[in-house]
Design a protein around this motif. Structure first.
Motif, PDB file in Angstrom:
ATOM      1  N   VAL A   1       0.838  -1.202   0.000  1.00 43.92           N
ATOM      2  CA  VAL A   1       0.000   0.000   0.000  1.00 43.92           C
ATOM      3  C   VAL A   1       0.869   1.247   0.000  1.00 43.92           C
ATOM      4  N   TYR A   2       1.917   1.220   0.821  1.00 49.42           N
ATOM      5  CA  TYR A   2       2.840   2.366   0.885  1.00 49.42           C
ATOM      6  C   TYR A   2       3.538   2.583  -0.460  1.00 49.42           C
ATOM      7  N   ASP A   3       4.063   1.500  -1.036  1.00 57.06           N
ATOM      8  CA  ASP A   3       4.772   1.615  -2.322  1.00 57.06           C
ATOM      9  C   ASP A   3       3.858   2.194  -3.393  1.00 57.06           C
ATOM     10  N   ASN A   4       2.624   1.703  -3.433  1.00 54.94           N
ATOM     11  CA  ASN A   4       1.665   2.198  -4.428  1.00 54.94           C
ATOM     12  C   ASN A   4       1.299   3.658  -4.158  1.00 54.94           C
ATOM     13  N   TYR A   5       1.193   4.003  -2.880  1.00 55.06           N
ATOM     14  CA  TYR A   5       0.853   5.382  -2.524  1.00 55.06           C
ATOM     15  C   TYR A   5       1.952   6.344  -2.968  1.00 55.06           C
ATOM     16  N   ILE A   6       3.195   5.996  -2.698  1.00 56.01           N
ATOM     17  CA  ILE A   6       4.322   6.855  -3.081  1.00 56.01           C
ATOM     18  C   ILE A   6       4.379   7.017  -4.600  1.00 56.01           C
ATOM     19  N   THR A   7       4.174   5.916  -5.315  1.00 56.74           N
ATOM     20  CA  THR A   7       4.154   5.977  -6.779  1.00 56.74           C
ATOM     21  C   THR A   7       3.063   6.909  -7.262  1.00 56.74           C
ATOM     22  N   THR A   8       1.874   6.798  -6.650  1.00 57.80           N
ATOM     23  CA  THR A   8       0.738   7.641  -7.020  1.00 57.80           C
ATOM     24  C   THR A   8       1.029   9.109  -6.749  1.00 57.80           C
ATOM     25  N   VAL A   9       1.622   9.406  -5.604  1.00 56.80           N
ATOM     26  CA  VAL A   9       1.919  10.796  -5.242  1.00 56.80           C
ATOM     27  C   VAL A   9       2.839  11.439  -6.261  1.00 56.80           C
ATOM     28  N   TYR A  10       3.939  10.763  -6.597  1.00 61.59           N
ATOM     29  CA  TYR A  10       4.904  11.376  -7.509  1.00 61.59           C
ATOM     30  C   TYR A  10       4.382  11.419  -8.945  1.00 61.59           C
ATOM     31  N   ARG A  11       3.553  10.442  -9.307  1.00 65.02           N
ATOM     32  CA  ARG A  11       2.922  10.505 -10.630  1.00 65.02           C
ATOM     33  C   ARG A  11       1.947  11.685 -10.687  1.00 65.02           C
ATOM     34  N   THR A  12       1.195  11.869  -9.628  1.00 64.58           N
ATOM     35  CA  THR A  12       0.245  12.975  -9.557  1.00 64.58           C
ATOM     36  C   THR A  12       0.963  14.317  -9.588  1.00 64.58           C
ATOM     37  N   LEU A  13       2.030  14.438  -8.832  1.00 61.44           N
ATOM     38  CA  LEU A  13       2.786  15.693  -8.830  1.00 61.44           C
ATOM     39  C   LEU A  13       3.394  15.966 -10.202  1.00 61.44           C
ATOM     40  N   GLY A  14       3.835  14.901 -10.878  1.00 60.61           N
ATOM     41  CA  GLY A  14       4.380  15.064 -12.223  1.00 60.61           C
ATOM     42  C   GLY A  14       3.342  15.589 -13.189  1.00 60.61           C
ATOM     43  N   GLN A  15       2.107  15.065 -13.057  1.00 57.30           N
ATOM     44  CA  GLN A  15       1.015  15.522 -13.921  1.00 57.30           C
ATOM     45  C   GLN A  15       0.663  16.973 -13.623  1.00 57.30           C
ATOM     46  N   GLN A  16       0.625  17.311 -12.331  1.00 52.93           N
ATOM     47  CA  GLN A  16       0.300  18.681 -11.949  1.00 52.93           C
ATOM     48  C   GLN A  16       1.375  19.651 -12.429  1.00 52.93           C
ATOM     49  N   ARG A  17       2.641  19.215 -12.395  1.00 51.77           N
ATOM     50  CA  ARG A  17       3.746  20.076 -12.801  1.00 51.77           C
ATOM     51  C   ARG A  17       3.666  20.433 -14.286  1.00 51.77           C
ATOM     52  N   LYS A  18       3.067  19.530 -15.071  1.00 53.15           N
ATOM     53  CA  LYS A  18       2.978  19.787 -16.521  1.00 53.15           C
ATOM     54  C   LYS A  18       1.950  20.867 -16.824  1.00 53.15           C
ATOM     55  N   ASN A  19       0.690  20.566 -16.572  1.00 54.77           N
ATOM     56  CA  ASN A  19      -0.301  21.581 -16.956  1.00 54.77           C
ATOM     57  C   ASN A  19      -1.657  21.419 -16.280  1.00 54.77           C
ATOM     58  N   LYS A  20      -1.796  20.506 -15.394  1.00 55.16           N
ATOM     59  CA  LYS A  20      -3.116  20.205 -14.855  1.00 55.16           C
ATOM     60  C   LYS A  20      -3.639  21.295 -13.913  1.00 55.16           C
ATOM     61  N   ASN A  21      -2.770  21.852 -13.107  1.00 56.24           N
ATOM     62  CA  ASN A  21      -3.235  22.757 -12.070  1.00 56.24           C
ATOM     63  C   ASN A  21      -2.230  23.888 -11.908  1.00 56.24           C
ATOM     64  N   ASP A  22      -2.615  25.084 -12.314  1.00 56.49           N
ATOM     65  CA  ASP A  22      -1.688  26.215 -12.317  1.00 56.49           C
ATOM     66  C   ASP A  22      -1.167  26.553 -10.925  1.00 56.49           C
ATOM     67  N   SER A  23      -2.035  26.515  -9.902  1.00 59.87           N
ATOM     68  CA  SER A  23      -1.597  26.882  -8.557  1.00 59.87           C
ATOM     69  C   SER A  23      -0.598  25.880  -8.005  1.00 59.87           C
ATOM     70  N   VAL A  24      -0.864  24.588  -8.217  1.00 58.44           N
ATOM     71  CA  VAL A  24       0.064  23.555  -7.762  1.00 58.44           C
ATOM     72  C   VAL A  24       1.371  23.637  -8.542  1.00 58.44           C
ATOM     73  N   LYS A  25       1.247  23.801  -9.840  1.00 61.49           N
ATOM     74  CA  LYS A  25       2.431  23.922 -10.689  1.00 61.49           C
ATOM     75  C   LYS A  25       3.293  25.102 -10.251  1.00 61.49           C
ATOM     76  N   SER A  26       2.646  26.221  -9.966  1.00 64.95           N
ATOM     77  CA  SER A  26       3.364  27.429  -9.546  1.00 64.95           C
ATOM     78  C   SER A  26       4.080  27.192  -8.224  1.00 64.95           C
ATOM     79  N   TYR A  27       3.404  26.520  -7.275  1.00 67.65           N
ATOM     80  CA  TYR A  27       4.016  26.262  -5.971  1.00 67.65           C
ATOM     81  C   TYR A  27       5.246  25.367  -6.121  1.00 67.65           C
ATOM     82  N   LEU A  28       5.110  24.315  -6.927  1.00 63.91           N
ATOM     83  CA  LEU A  28       6.232  23.400  -7.143  1.00 63.91           C
ATOM     84  C   LEU A  28       7.417  24.130  -7.766  1.00 63.91           C
ATOM     85  N   GLU A  29       7.141  24.982  -8.728  1.00 62.95           N
ATOM     86  CA  GLU A  29       8.227  25.686  -9.417  1.00 62.95           C
ATOM     87  C   GLU A  29       8.910  26.706  -8.502  1.00 62.95           C
TER      88      GLU A  29
END
Length: 378
Positions: free
Chosen positions: A170-198
């Motif tokens: 469960v932990y391994d899958n959760y970590i994979t999901t988190v970083y995949r989600t952050l990667g998607q957000q960093r591209k173009n999904k969410n401007d506020s999240v993308k801005s915070y990460l950058e």
């Protein structure tokens, strides 16, 4: 059998051949032009069909398309009502997981160093294995002749059937999901999240919650240290009355979140809702849930349920009655009574249109064919 596309007139003829009442000059024919055939007919036909072993479907005499449309409308309205409440609960759960996590690891966890505490807002720190409980969870839940669900969390014998939750996976899958989600957000999904990460180069947990699904959050709860789980349970008043063990309280809270997540997805994706069956067991002793189900018995009296009684009890347990029970745990009495009245209003509207079958038949499909609005408030 292969399914081939059929045009509007062909579909009407097929339904007529199966005993549906569709007069030539009527608004009934136009109903098919307003809805996807699959969404209307295949999803809502069952209560209107004759029961039997024949492979050819046959509608009960007098069945009209308007009745199926009314059931579709009823289902849609219920879905929106329940989704509204589930989304409120989702926000509460997300916020409280963050609060409980930081309350423990910043102020109560003596094993944490000052450096770790000062970096705990960074995903590179709070996602580390050391902050989570990764040992497997064993449980045994039985549904015996009394129709009772009872989870055992101790001294499991080799002969007992048990469910095992592998929290490492469960932990391994959760970590994979988190970083995949952050990667998607960093591209173009969410401007506020993308801005915070950058700008900052990391993502705090309280912002991460905004982009995680309820399912992700449900898994996150199961990974928390016991102290974090209990703080959430106590803060949200999910600790059972009468009192049960901490382990059993945690397991049932996890099941509550799992149930909410399942129904949240059903509602959000416009799937058929009213007759959905799920098999996530809530223990009878948790919040006296067993006493809120039909045909409650005391095993000490040695009286068993017959087949029909057990089926009725199980249908209530596996239908949306359990969801109503769960939602009630997050509501004040006045709010909950208003919610119940909204549900009953939808039943009343559907009842006005149904001619071929009684409203009781729909209640049976839903596992609500008992005095549920009184029992839920017991």
């Amino acid at each position: 059998m292969e399914k081939f596309f059929s045009v509007h007139s062909e579909r009407i003829n097929i339904l007529r051949s199966r005993n549906m009442d569709i007069p030539n000059a009527s608004d009934q024919k136009n109903i098919l032009t307003k809805h996807n055939y699959y969404n209307l007919i295949n999803a809502y036909k069952d209560p209107f069909l004759f029961a039997g072993t024949s492979t050819v479907e046959r509608y009960k005499t007098g069945t009209q398309l308007s009745e199926l449309e009314a059931l579709l409308s009823f289902d849609t309205n219920l879905r929106l009502l329940f989704l509204r409440e589930i989304l409120k609960i989702e926000e509460v759960i997300k916020n409280q997981i963050v609060q409980s996590f930081y309350s423990y690891h910043l102020y109560k966890n003596d094993d944490a160093s000052e450096t770790e505490r000062s970096n705990l807002h960074r995903d590179s720190e709070y996602l580390r294995r050391k902050y989570y409980e990764l040992s497997p969870i064993y449980s045994v839940h039985t549904n015996n002749e009394f129709g009772i669900v009872n989870t055992t969390t101790s001294s499991i014998r080799p002969s007992q059937r048990c469910t095992t939750l592998d929290r490492q996976s469960v932990y391994d899958n959760y970590i994979t999901t988190v970083y995949r989600t952050l990667g998607q957000q960093r591209k173009n999904k969410n401007d506020s999240v993308k801005s915070y990460l950058e700008q900052h180069g990391y993502m705090p947990m309280w912002i991460l919650m905004n982009v995680l699904t309820f399912g992700n959050v449900s898994h996150l709860f199961t990974l928390q240290k016991k102290s974090v789980q209990l703080e959430l349970i106590n803060t949200l008043n999910l600790n059972s009355k009468p009192s049960i063990s901490d382990d059993l309280s945690i397991i049932n809270t996890s099941r509550i979140l799992q149930t909410l997540s399942i129904y949240r997805n059903i509602c959000a994706h416009n799937e058929r809702f009213y007759s959905t069956r799920i098999k996530v067991p809530i223990d009878d002793v948790y919040m006296d849930f067993g006493k809120k189900l039909p045909h409650t018995v005391d095993p000490a009296n040695r009286r068993r349920l017959n087949h029909a009684q057990k089926n009725k009890r199980m249908n209530a347990r596996q239908g949306i009655y359990t969801l109503i029970f769960i939602i009630s745990l997050f509501m004040k009495n006045k709010e909950f009574n208003k919610f119940i009245n909204e549900i009953n209003s939808e039943f009343e509207e559907l009842k006005k249109v149904l001619k071929t079958i009684p409203i009781d038949e729909i209640e049976r499909y839903m596992g609500l064919n008992f005095d549920w609005f009184s029992m839920i408030n017991n």
